[in-house]
Scaffold this active site. Structure first.
Site, PDB file in Angstrom:
ATOM      1  CG  ASP A 340      29.035  45.068  29.519  1.00 54.94           C
ATOM      2  OD1 ASP A 340      29.100  46.296  29.683  1.00 54.94           O
ATOM      3  OD2 ASP A 340      29.661  44.240  30.202  1.00 54.94           O
ATOM      4  CD  GLU A 384      32.580  47.916  30.862  1.00 56.84           C
ATOM      5  OE1 GLU A 384      32.127  47.347  31.869  1.00 56.84           O
ATOM      6  OE2 GLU A 384      33.040  49.078  30.886  1.00 56.84           O
TER       7      GLU A 384
END
Length: 469
Positions: A340, A384
């Site tokens: 992440d 993301e």
């Protein structure tokens, strides 16, 4: 306009006397030329230019054949038969029309080339058969019947093809073209049958000549008519059937003409059948290869994230299930990295989405560059977040690769409003030593838990959780 043209033609026939034949030939040259000019105008202003230009070419060919008759009468003073060139032009008149009827729009040039070859072969067989029988004046009764049959077949095919395309067209411009062509083809079919079957022994300069020009005059009027109109509802299945079956028109016509030629010219009939089979076969092969290429491209697009170039969520899910089953069979371990980008929402809010998209792409390339084994899969998991599937990896190998990825992203020093001033990633490592009968979700849950721990511990780091299954 058509009535005025016919009236003028008729009046000049009456006063023409022994030159009435000359009057008729001039009018029968002017009529298709007017239709051709109207078609060119429509091509420039009314849409579906390809169709109208093909029709204009057909009109010029027909006018050329009639001009050959005029030349024969003026220079050669011979009405014993139609010259070879005139006959060829009359026959080739149908080729551009059949071609535009049979070939779907947006076909690649190799397919168009094959279709053009089939259309020319069809025109050649018409010409060979017709010219071999000579003119109607010199032909025997049986040859006259065959000659009329050949012209009837060509005209009937054009009308049938035009009507089918009209009924299958939803686009207003195409529907207007095929509708106009259907009307013209029907009139031409009836007119040609009327002349060939009832007045074939009447030379030019007689009242039947007034009928010959009517289809061309009507076509000119249709081409210059209002170009408006809305699209019409057409059955999707029927439209697709016509589009897929359209290319069969040329081979079918070629086989029909070849069948007519079997008795009189067996070699040409065999050549026509061979051309139809080989041409359609080559076309089918090309279309199938193109279809498979398109399928592969769509399949690729369905599995690849367009922004990052990595596999998408679908590709990830399929790969993870496949590797889980493989690990279950082989008894090897399996690792999953959940990655992440830290503070990505802040980056997007501060720098804007275009910059955020560029950061996603740059991070994706850095992560993919670290996975050097061919069996590893790096994908965009969503937003993301990225993921990496590591088949057969030990916990040590998984931790080493995770640290390599984290460091690779940090080394890029991509500007970010995050506390460190550049983009970093947090990585959660889920690992299972041996897959039993559990569900792959346990591995994903372990990786998610490890990622949560990495973020809670300050980000820009990796954590590992073991899974049991």
């Amino acid at each position: 306009m058509p009535l005025l043209f016919v009236a003028l033609h008729g009046a000049l026939l009456v006063v023409g006397g022994r030159h009435a034949w000359l009057v008729s030939l001039v009018f029968l040259i002017l009529a298709p030329l007017m239709a051709g000019a109207a078609c060119i105008y429509r091509a420039r202003h009314g849409g579906f230019a390809r169709g109208w230009i093909a029709l204009a070419i057909a009109m010029l060919l027909w006018a050329g054949g009639m001009a050959g008759n005029l030349f024969s009468g003026l220079v050669l003073d011979s009405w014993s038969g139609v010259g070879a060139l005139s006959m060829l032009l009359f026959i080739l008149y149908g080729v551009p029309i059949i071609l535009v009827l049979a070939v779907p729009e947006r076909e690649p040039w190799p397919v168009r080339l094959i279709d053009a070859g089939l259309a020319l072969a069809l025109g050649y067989l018409f010409f060979r058969h017709t010219f071999a029988l000579a003119s109607l004046a010199d032909a025997s009764l049986s040859n006259i019947v065959k000659l009329r049959l050949m012209f009837d077949i060509e005209n009937l095919y054009i009308f049938a093809f035009a009507l089918i395309r009209f009924l299958a067209s939803a686009n207003p411009a195409q529907r207007a073209f095929f509708g106009g062509l259907s009307v013209y083809a029907a009139l031409y079919l009836v007119t040609a049958a009327f002349i060939n079957h009832l007045h074939s022994d009447v030379y030019y300069g007689q009242w039947p000549d007034l009928v010959i020009g009517l289809p061309f005059l009507i076509l000119a009027g249709l081409a210059l008519a209002d170009r408006g109109g809305a699209s019409m509802p057409v059955s999707l299945r029927f439209g697709r059937a016509v589009r897929v079956g359209g290319p069969l028109m040329l081979p079918a016509a070629l086989l029909t003409v070849s069948a007519v030629l079997v008795g009189a010219q067996p070699l040409h009939a065999i050549a026509g059948c061979a051309a139809a089979i080989l041409g359609y076969g080559m076309r089918t092969i090309w279309v199938q290869v193109r279809s498979l290429d398109a399928h592969d491209r769509l399949e690729h697009l369905a599995r690849v994230d367009q922004l990052t170039g990595l596999g998408n969520r679908r590709q990830f899910d399929e790969s993870l299930r496949r590797e889980w089953l493989r690990a279950q069979r082989t008894g090897q371990g399996l690792a999953l990295l959940m990655i992440d980008i830290d503070h990505f929402k802040l980056l997007n809010d501060s720098f804007g989405h275009p910059v955020g998209d560029r950061r996603l792409h740059e991070v994706a390339q850095a992560l993919a560059g670290c996975a050097t084994r061919g069996v590893d899969t790096v994908a965009r998991y969503g937003g993301e977040e990225f993921a990496a599937i590591l088949p057969g990896a030990t916990p040590q190998h998984a931790r080493m690769l995770a640290e390599t990825m984290r460091a690779a992203v940090a080394r890029l020093e991509l500007p970010s409003p995050a506390p460190l001033g550049y983009v970093t990633v947090s990585i959660g490592i889920g690992h299972i030593d041996q897959v039993a009968d559990g569900d792959v979700a346990v591995l994903a849950a372990a990786a998610d838990a490890a990622l949560y721990e990495a973020k809670q511990s300050g980000r820009n780091r990796s954590m590992t959780h073991a899974a049991t299954g």
